[in-house]
Scaffold this motif. Structure first.
Motif, mmCIF file in Angstrom:
data_model
loop_
_atom_site.group_PDB
_atom_site.id
_atom_site.type_symbol
_atom_site.label_atom_id
_atom_site.label_comp_id
_atom_site.label_asym_id
_atom_site.label_seq_id
_atom_site.Cartn_x
_atom_site.Cartn_y
_atom_site.Cartn_z
ATOM 1 N N ASP A 1 -0.455 -1.934 3.926
ATOM 2 C CA ASP A 1 -0.396 -0.893 2.897
ATOM 3 C C ASP A 1 0.819 -1.029 1.979
ATOM 4 O O ASP A 1 1.003 -0.229 1.070
ATOM 5 C CB ASP A 1 -0.359 0.496 3.551
ATOM 6 N N VAL B 1 -3.454 3.340 8.341
ATOM 7 C CA VAL B 1 -4.472 2.319 8.619
ATOM 8 C C VAL B 1 -5.360 2.758 9.782
ATOM 9 O O VAL B 1 -6.585 2.601 9.748
ATOM 10 C CB VAL B 1 -3.808 0.966 8.926
ATOM 11 N N LYS C 1 -7.934 5.359 8.761
ATOM 12 C CA LYS C 1 -8.880 4.976 7.714
ATOM 13 C C LYS C 1 -10.349 5.121 8.110
ATOM 14 O O LYS C 1 -11.180 5.486 7.271
ATOM 15 C CB LYS C 1 -8.600 3.541 7.251
#
Length: 263
Positions: free
Chosen positions: A223, A82, A85
């Motif tokens: 996720d 994350v 990203k």
């Protein structure tokens, strides 16, 4: 080069360092312990020098944007995904991820083999390495388990229900394990640990196959949709995971590192 020229330069280097680098050995010379240490560093310097030309050429030609990231072995890999990203859509990105112990990653960072390290703890305060560190996030820890194992009664009686469930935990190598054990003590939970994993993604995979319940940072839980068959057991009160971004001087101005920190 003439032997006399090399000898003079070695002597000049020895005087500057204050240590003998070569010593007589029969009809020739051999390298001292101090010389071995200098030789090892010299080889690293030459490797960095070779990379300069390649990286300059790649930048001029618009080739791959390279980002080398170190992930400490106790870090939630789902949370790390994350955090990375913001740069994953970079054109021609070449992302290199290395996992290891914090001390080993700090050494790699100091040698400029990594641009950024994500870890559950900052570097040691007495470290001689020139590193900068900042806390990226503090996230609540949630507990998930296979839907075949977790029932509504477990959800309703959380966190006491963890004592009745098989647990999968991170290994003691990471800072998170110590926080979990202290949280167990505060909540008077006697855990039944059936598995320990350094890789959080592997841990979640075994959990999804029905092995047990496991902790995951709330950030990384975003996720978990990619892992089928998992159910939320409960959200911890007072159990937090920290993630720190650690850089060397080289990483202070790396555009992709700056984008991660800004996000």
């Amino acid at each position: 080069m003439a032997i006399q020229t090399i000898s003079a330069q070695v002597k000049a280097l020895e005087q500057e360092l204050g240590h003998q680098l070569l010593k007589p050995a029969g009809r020739g010379v051999t390298v001292t312990d101090a010389g071995q240490a200098v030789l090892a560093r010299a080889e690293e310097i030459f490797q960095l020098g070779e990379r300069v030309a390649a990286e300059a050429a790649a930048a001029a030609s618009g080739q791959a944007a390279r980002l080398a990231v170190g992930l400490s072995d106790g870090l939630s890999k789902l949370a790390a995904h994350v955090l990375l990203k913001p740069v994953l859509d970079t054109p021609s990105l070449k992302l290199l991820c290395h996992e290891g112990k914090v001390d080993d990653l700090m050494a790699e960072l100091a040698l400029h083999r990594l641009d950024l390290v994500l870890a559950c703890q900052p570097p040691a305060q007495n470290s001689s390495l020139r590193l900068s560190s900042e806390r990226l996030m503090v996230s609540r820890v949630d507990w998930y388990g296979p839907s075949t194992l977790v029932h509504e009664a477990h959800v309703q009686s959380f966190p006491a229900s963890l004592a009745a469930l098989p647990l999968l935990l991170p290994t003691a190598h990471g800072a998170m394990r110590g926080r979990i054990e202290r949280w167990f003590e505060v909540n008077e939970i006697r855990p039944r640990v059936v598995g320990e994993f350094e890789d959080s993604a592997l841990l979640s995979l075994f959990a999804a196959q029905g092995m047990g319940v496991f902790p995951v940072t709330a950030l990384g839980a975003t996720d978990l949709g990619a892992v089928r068959g998992l159910r939320l057991v409960g959200r911890s009160d007072g159990l937090l995971e920290e993630i720190h971004a650690i850089r060397s001087r080289r990483g202070l101005h790396h555009p992709l590192v700056l984008r991660i920190l800004a996000a």
